[in-house]
Scaffold this active site. Structure first.
Site, PDB file in Angstrom:
ATOM      1  CE  LYS A  41     -24.873  10.772 -89.630  1.00 38.62           C
ATOM      2  NZ  LYS A  41     -26.003  11.076 -88.733  1.00 38.62           N
ATOM      3  CB  THR A  82     -29.160  12.265 -87.684  1.00 39.50           C
ATOM      4  OG1 THR A  82     -29.357  12.928 -86.437  1.00 39.50           O
ATOM      5  CG2 THR A  82     -29.505  13.217 -88.819  1.00 39.50           C
ATOM      6  CE  LYS A 128     -30.477  16.113 -86.099  1.00 40.64           C
ATOM      7  NZ  LYS A 128     -29.989  17.104 -85.143  1.00 40.64           N
TER       8      LYS A 128
HETATM    9  P1  NAP Z   1     -21.365   8.364 -81.328  1.00 35.01           P
HETATM   10  O1  NAP Z   1     -20.924   8.874 -80.004  1.00 35.01           O
HETATM   11  O2  NAP Z   1     -20.363   8.155 -82.392  1.00 35.01           O
HETATM   12  O3  NAP Z   1     -22.154   6.970 -81.065  1.00 35.01           O
HETATM   13  C1  NAP Z   1     -22.561   6.162 -82.142  1.00 35.01           C
HETATM   14  C2  NAP Z   1     -23.257   4.917 -81.620  1.00 35.01           C
HETATM   15  O4  NAP Z   1     -23.566   4.073 -82.759  1.00 35.01           O
HETATM   16  C3  NAP Z   1     -22.388   4.070 -80.673  1.00 35.01           C
HETATM   17  O5  NAP Z   1     -23.205   3.462 -79.723  1.00 35.01           O
HETATM   18  C4  NAP Z   1     -21.810   3.032 -81.638  1.00 35.01           C
HETATM   19  O6  NAP Z   1     -21.388   1.832 -81.024  1.00 35.01           O
HETATM   20  C5  NAP Z   1     -23.006   2.770 -82.523  1.00 35.01           C
HETATM   21  N1  NAP Z   1     -22.643   2.137 -83.790  1.00 35.01           N
HETATM   22  C6  NAP Z   1     -21.919   2.676 -84.813  1.00 35.01           C
HETATM   23  N2  NAP Z   1     -21.800   1.781 -85.826  1.00 35.01           N
HETATM   24  C7  NAP Z   1     -22.445   0.660 -85.413  1.00 35.01           C
HETATM   25  C8  NAP Z   1     -22.689  -0.600 -86.009  1.00 35.01           C
HETATM   26  N3  NAP Z   1     -22.254  -0.879 -87.252  1.00 35.01           N
HETATM   27  N4  NAP Z   1     -23.395  -1.515 -85.310  1.00 35.01           N
HETATM   28  C9  NAP Z   1     -23.841  -1.238 -84.068  1.00 35.01           C
HETATM   29  N5  NAP Z   1     -23.663  -0.055 -83.438  1.00 35.01           N
HETATM   30  C10 NAP Z   1     -22.975   0.878 -84.112  1.00 35.01           C
HETATM   31  O7  NAP Z   1     -22.489   9.285 -81.979  1.00 35.01           O
HETATM   32  P2  NAP Z   1     -23.511  10.312 -81.265  1.00 35.01           P
HETATM   33  O8  NAP Z   1     -22.869  11.646 -81.242  1.00 35.01           O
HETATM   34  O9  NAP Z   1     -24.055   9.704 -80.037  1.00 35.01           O
HETATM   35  O10 NAP Z   1     -24.647  10.371 -82.405  1.00 35.01           O
HETATM   36  C11 NAP Z   1     -25.607   9.338 -82.569  1.00 35.01           C
HETATM   37  C12 NAP Z   1     -26.642   9.801 -83.593  1.00 35.01           C
HETATM   38  O11 NAP Z   1     -27.268  10.997 -83.104  1.00 35.01           O
HETATM   39  C13 NAP Z   1     -26.065  10.146 -84.969  1.00 35.01           C
HETATM   40  O12 NAP Z   1     -26.984   9.777 -85.958  1.00 35.01           O
HETATM   41  C14 NAP Z   1     -25.911  11.665 -84.888  1.00 35.01           C
HETATM   42  O13 NAP Z   1     -25.940  12.240 -86.191  1.00 35.01           O
HETATM   43  C15 NAP Z   1     -27.108  12.035 -84.057  1.00 35.01           C
HETATM   44  N6  NAP Z   1     -27.000  13.286 -83.270  1.00 35.01           N
HETATM   45  C16 NAP Z   1     -25.843  13.610 -82.601  1.00 35.01           C
HETATM   46  C17 NAP Z   1     -25.795  14.791 -81.849  1.00 35.01           C
HETATM   47  C18 NAP Z   1     -24.543  15.205 -81.103  1.00 35.01           C
HETATM   48  O14 NAP Z   1     -24.434  16.399 -80.721  1.00 35.01           O
HETATM   49  N7  NAP Z   1     -23.598  14.321 -80.831  1.00 35.01           N
HETATM   50  C19 NAP Z   1     -26.921  15.622 -81.780  1.00 35.01           C
HETATM   51  C20 NAP Z   1     -28.096  15.250 -82.440  1.00 35.01           C
HETATM   52  C21 NAP Z   1     -28.122  14.072 -83.185  1.00 35.01           C
HETATM   53  P3  NAP Z   1     -19.863   1.698 -80.482  1.00 35.01           P
HETATM   54  O15 NAP Z   1     -19.850   2.355 -79.143  1.00 35.01           O
HETATM   55  O16 NAP Z   1     -19.637   0.234 -80.434  1.00 35.01           O
HETATM   56  O17 NAP Z   1     -18.979   2.387 -81.491  1.00 35.01           O
END
Ligand code: NAP
Length: 293
Positions: A239, A94, A170
């Site tokens: 965010k 997102t 989204k």
């Molecule tokens: P998350 O668990 O916090 O995972 C974030 C990912 O991004 C991890 O793989 C992290 O790597 C990586 N990352 C962060 N900063 C980075 C950087 N500077 N360089 C390289 N990799 C980096 O988040 P999530 O919940 O999976 O969400 C991921 C995306 O999907 C977001 O945009 C969120 O808004 C969206 N989303 C989430 C949900 C939900 O329910 N969780 C639903 C729909 C959409 P590390 O492991 O090394 O930290």
């Protein structure tokens, strides 16, 4: 299809696992290497560098935010330098409308494809292939990755040829969900302070006019005051409201409720709640009404 996957967080780990289980040739990469271990156990190849994971026909990214995607795509040895011509970057994160448009232009210039594919659904839906996928991009590119999309989601909506339209959709969806969470929190606080049991109120709502997953799931979390561990972290919800307000400003569309939500997420962050589930904003009204937890 030879597939790469970057970003094995709460969402990406389940999505990459789906692709592995479906028999696709999957290479994965994550900044923190340990998150790739469970994927290796189910047959994924683990890349040590972005250049390695980018050697594919379709490269998925599921990263936290614009800054993470900027580093991964535009950084030295990143996706833009490494993805073969004709291969497609499928961006599921997102991210902002503006940054998605920038990605689109950069990939076009490099002779690479780009489909924006933000998703609706939480980590359990990602792990079980029940996401709703919002696709923005050229029809032929969306069709090319269709077999992968069928593994990841229960339905794909191709909203427009311009990838960034998917990001706008989204963000608008998360605005609606956050509005539901906030209003549920307020309604629960009201009836509870008036002496009504929270669980009975949830049962009433979700068995009558509000018989929908968004009310059922978030209503249960609010009724149980259960906001940990996070499925979707509040810092990411914050965010999304920020990105929504940015898009609204660019389009000159006033969104008064979004301003209230921004303040609610800020309030939660100020209290140290950034790592709680984003539904924790639904607990603020009870606290404001001096109700016990
Ligand atoms: P998350 O668990 O916090 O995972 C974030 C990912 O991004 C991890 O793989 C992290 O790597 C990586 N990352 C962060 N900063 C980075 C950087 N500077 N360089 C390289 N990799 C980096 O988040 P999530 O919940 O999976 O969400 C991921 C995306 O999907 C977001 O945009 C969120 O808004 C969206 N989303 C989430 C949900 C939900 O329910 N969780 C639903 C729909 C959409 P590390 O492991 O090394 O930290």
């Amino acid at each position: 299809m030879k597939t790469g996957f970057i970003g094995l967080g709460r969402m990406g780990s389940g999505m990459a696992a789906r692709l592995c289980h479906a028999g696709h040739e999957v290479t994965v990469f994550n900044r923190s290497a340990e998150k790739a271990v469970p994927l290796a156990a189910i047959g994924a190849k683990v890349a040590k560098r972005i250049a390695e994971v980018s050697d594919c026909e379709a490269l998925f990214t599921m990263l936290a935010d614009d800054a993470a995607a900027e580093q991964v795509v535009f950084g030295k040895g990143g996706v833009l330098e490494s993805l073969p011509q004709g291969a497609i970057h499928v961006s599921c994160s997102t991210i902002s409308v503006e940054f998605s448009a920038r990605l689109s232009a950069a990939h076009r210039e490099a002779g690479q494809g780009y489909v924006s594919l933000p998703v609706f659904g939480r980590p359990d839906a990602a792990a079980s292939g029940r996401l709703y996928l919002v696709a923005g991009g050229k029809q032929d590119q969306v069709e090319k990755i269709r077999p992968l999309l069928e593994v990841l989601g229960q339905k794909t909506f191709h909203v427009a040829d311009s990838p960034e339209s998917a990001n706008l959709v989204k963000l608008s969806g998360n605005f609606l969900i956050a509005s539901v969470i906030e209003s549920l929190g307020e309604a629960f606080a009201l009836v509870e302070k008036g002496g009504v049991d929270r669980k009975m109120y949830l049962e009433l709502l979700t068995s009558s006019l509000f018989d929908l997953p968004v009310y059922k799931n978030y209503g249960r979390m609010i009724a149980e005051r259960q906001f940990d561990p996070a499925g979707f972290a509040a810092r990411l919800g914050r965010k999304d409201i920020r990105l929504l307000l940015g898009a609204a400003e660019d389009l000159k569309v006033p969104l008064p409720f979004a301003g209230i939500l921004r303040d609610r997420f800020l309030e939660l962050a100020a209290q140290g709640g950034d790592d709680r589930d984003w539904s924790a904003i639904g607990g603020l009204a009870a606290r404001d009404a001096a109700l016990d937890s």
